[in-house]
Design a protein around this motif. Structure first.
Motif, short mmCIF file in Angstrom:
data_model
loop_
_atom_site.label_atom_id
_atom_site.label_comp_id
_atom_site.label_asym_id
_atom_site.label_seq_id
_atom_site.Cartn_x
_atom_site.Cartn_y
_atom_site.Cartn_z
N THR A 176 -29.23 -90.73 28.46
CA THR A 176 -27.93 -90.41 27.87
C THR A 176 -26.88 -91.46 28.24
O THR A 176 -25.93 -91.68 27.50
CB THR A 176 -27.46 -89.02 28.34
N GLU A 177 -27.07 -92.10 29.39
CA GLU A 177 -26.16 -93.17 29.81
C GLU A 177 -26.61 -94.47 29.16
O GLU A 177 -27.35 -95.26 29.73
CB GLU A 177 -26.16 -93.30 31.34
N ARG A 178 -26.18 -94.67 27.94
CA ARG A 178 -26.58 -95.85 27.17
C ARG A 178 -25.46 -96.20 26.22
O ARG A 178 -24.53 -95.42 26.01
CB ARG A 178 -27.85 -95.54 26.35
N ASN A 179 -25.57 -97.37 25.61
CA ASN A 179 -24.68 -97.75 24.51
C ASN A 179 -25.45 -97.58 23.20
O ASN A 179 -26.57 -98.05 23.07
CB ASN A 179 -24.22 -99.20 24.62
N THR A 180 -24.84 -96.90 22.25
CA THR A 180 -25.46 -96.72 20.93
C THR A 180 -24.63 -97.49 19.91
O THR A 180 -23.42 -97.28 19.80
CB THR A 180 -25.53 -95.23 20.54
N LEU A 181 -25.29 -98.37 19.17
CA LEU A 181 -24.63 -99.21 18.17
C LEU A 181 -25.19 -98.84 16.80
O LEU A 181 -26.38 -98.97 16.56
CB LEU A 181 -24.89 -100.69 18.45
N LEU A 182 -24.35 -98.33 15.93
CA LEU A 182 -24.79 -97.84 14.63
C LEU A 182 -24.22 -98.73 13.54
O LEU A 182 -23.01 -98.87 13.40
CB LEU A 182 -24.32 -96.39 14.46
N PHE A 183 -25.12 -99.37 12.79
CA PHE A 183 -24.71 -100.26 11.69
C PHE A 183 -25.11 -99.64 10.36
O PHE A 183 -26.26 -99.22 10.18
CB PHE A 183 -25.35 -101.64 11.84
#
Length: 602
Positions: A176-183
């Motif tokens: 859960t401790e992450r970066n999520t990048l949505l393109f």
């Protein structure tokens, strides 16, 4: 405009991208790269395909990899095998001067053993299609417990293809401790749902405007009768001599039929659809990317994630049911600042779709006129003359043959020689258009449209049975979800023809011999905690209890009203307050009113 150095890109990556021809950052790169390098919270970036998105997320992703740690630190999900391979190749190019960075692509349609071996050796970045990644997770070889960056590329396409449950399952297996990048190219309700569930304190970066078509694309539609669609397609292709295009069709059957017709008529065309083996698809795509094929006839699903430079046109051989599919189609051209054109061949019953798309993308379509034979022949003639004029002549190579050539044509006048050359290069068009079939004027089909409404929905293709399903777009039941749902419950490979999607219900066509099998497999199953009903479309009353009873009662009531009360007057209200209605019901006299007066009031 800033440089890549000013954006914070390190020297090794700058050296690689300079050799690749990157001069200045594109708008999406200028927005995204410094944010991802300097801030560690989640991002949604809305930008069209071909705007440099891969470099926008790939460069900061690579720069944040710790090569001393041999575990998987970044995960990139893409909708198709083709896009998966393309992203992997781009990342390897960007990192060519970075020591020790390991990048592996995992996707279906190829040996899983090689991918297992690669993952066991250790990998920093996995680029994957959802289905194959879940398989590798279940086998215990894809370890995502140390992933700190997740990228969902072409997220809207993944959702349209039915990967929403797969994405949920994958993201649940990542810390859960992450970066999520949505393109994404568009901001749909489904994308907003993912953002709400899996992104925290996210920043939205918009290049252009939300949900718009490609900025450099012209949108043109040609209204023709349904029987003239293929003739119109030929004329449009002929009118653009240097066309390099994808022709989108609605079904696999139509795709193959149109490709076969074009090949038979002498065009450099090939088909791309789900019935082709993976090896055939790869070869077809390779030829198209190398410009060895001029026209690619494809379905929406087969062309997902298709990234080809320099497309001049996208041709819609009929419009898709889903407006987002049109956005993806048109976004294949007009990339990287270049101009492109989206042509739509539609018949009168599709005109309402044009208006709906205009409203969604915020751009107007131009009503085109099918080129005449004279206009087409003129264009092709100029092309031939231009080719002859620009031919490079190698004097040394042809010098030994010039004596014989001069002797052979010595008797011929220059004008006659030119006529023969042009006829040889141009003869096919002259022969065809000398006796070209007429494209009839579009019939004004207001009456026809009414007949269509009375006649009901799409006519079922010969040899197929039309089935009703009580799920629609509001349930997230898009074409990809339909196919995934069918494949999950029907044993073996199931052929599906035309699909009609509405807000709350759907219709699918399957071969007649398979209809009972499909109905038995789907009816009574569950979809997102909702019980599924599936039956033949001409018997929708079996889809819910009580409908037969309603159908028996309603016509009786209506007939009674029409016979006894043509004006549908509420007589109870009349006898309470008769004055306002006097004179407004010409078909009834005072005696008629008296006869209808309740006995107790006499």
């Amino acid at each position: 405009m800033k440089t890549f150095e000013e954006l914070g890109v390190n020297e090794e990556i700058r050296r690689a991208i300079t050799e690749m021809g990157f001069v200045q950052p594109m708008p999406v790169q200028e927005e995204v790269i410094p944010y991802l390098l300097g801030n560690r919270n989640d991002v949604i970036a809305l930008a069209q395909t071909g705007t440099g998105k891969t470099a926008a997320f790939g460069i900061p992703l690579l720069q944040r990899i710790d090569t001393a740690n041999n575990s998987t630190q970044a995960l990139i999900l893409s909708p198709t095998r083709e896009l998966c391979l393309q992203i992997t190749d781009d990342l390897k190019d960007y990192s060519r001067y970075m020591e020790g960075v390991k990048i592996v692509a995992v996707y279906g349609g190829t040996s899983i053993e090689n991918q297992i071996h690669a993952l066991k050796r250790g990998v920093h970045i996995i680029v994957a299609t959802p289905g194959r990644l879940i398989d590798l997770m279940h086998r215990g070889v894809a370890h995502l417990d140390e992933v700190n960056n997740v990228v969902l590329d072409e997220a809207d396409e993944m959702l349209n293809m039915g990967f929403s449950e797969s994405i949920d399952q994958i993201l649940e297996g990542v810390p859960t401790e992450r970066n999520t990048l949505l393109f994404s190219a568009t901001m749909s309700k489904e994308i907003e749902g993912i953002a709400k569930n899996y992104l925290h304190n996210h920043h939205e970066i918009v290049v252009g405007s939300r949900n718009e078509g490609a900025e450099h694309v012209n949108h043109v539609y040609y209204m023709v009768n349904a029987r003239d669609k293929y003739l119109a397609l030929k004329r449009l292709v002929d009118y653009y001599p240097r066309i390099y295009a994808i022709i989108f069709c609605r079904t696999k059957i139509e795709t193959q039929e149109i490709a076969d017709k074009l090949i038979r008529d002498g065009y450099n065309a090939e088909a791309l659809h789900g019935d082709l083996a993976q090896q055939q698809r790869d070869l077809t795509m390779q030829k198209f990317r190398k410009h060895l094929t001029q026209l690619l006839v494809a379905t929406d699903v087969a062309a997902r994630g298709l990234d080809v430079d320099d497309l001049t046109h996208v041709i819609n051989y009929g419009l898709p049911d889903d407006i987002e599919n049109y956005t993806h189609r048109s976004g294949r051209t007009g990339r990287a600042g270049k101009k492109g054109t989206s042509l739509c061949i539609v018949h009168t019953r599709e005109k309402h779709k044009i208006r709906a798309i205009e409203k969604e993308i915020g751009k107007e379509f131009v009503a085109g006129v099918i080129p005449t034979p004279h206009e087409i022949c003129t264009k092709q003639l100029y092309k031939v003359m231009d080719q002859i004029e620009k031919v490079d002549v190698n004097e040394e190579e042809i010098a030994p043959f010039m004596k014989d050539i001069n002797r052979h044509f010595d008797y011929m006048e220059k004008e006659d020689l030119l006529k023969k050359i042009v006829s040889m290069e141009f003869g096919r068009f002259l022969a065809y258009y000398a006796d070209a079939p007429e494209i009839g004027k579009v019939e004004k089909e207001q009456k026809t449209e009414r007949k269509e409404k009375k006649r009901g929905p799409h006519n079922t293709e010969k040899g197929y049975t039309r089935l009703f399903i009580n799920l629609g777009k509001k349930d997230g039941f898009y074409p990809g979800e339909v196919m995934q749902f069918i494949n999950r419950h029907v044993q073996g490979r199931q052929e599906v023809g035309h699909i009609d999607l509405m807000d709350t219900i759907s219709y699918i066509e399957v071969p007649q011999n398979d209809a009972k099998k499909v109905m038995k497999a789907l009816d009574g199953t569950a979809y997102k905690n909702r019980q599924v009903r599936c039956n033949e479309a001409d018997r929708p009353e079996t889809s819910r209890k009580g409908t037969k009873k309603e159908k028996k009662e309603k016509p009786t009531t209506k007939k009674k009203q029409r016979k006894d009360n043509p004006q549908n007057v509420d007589w109870r209200q009349f006898f309470k307050h008769p004055a306002p209605l006097v004179g407004k019901i010409p078909d009834f006299t005072e005696e008629g009113w008296a006869r209808r007066k309740p006995k107790k009031n006499k």
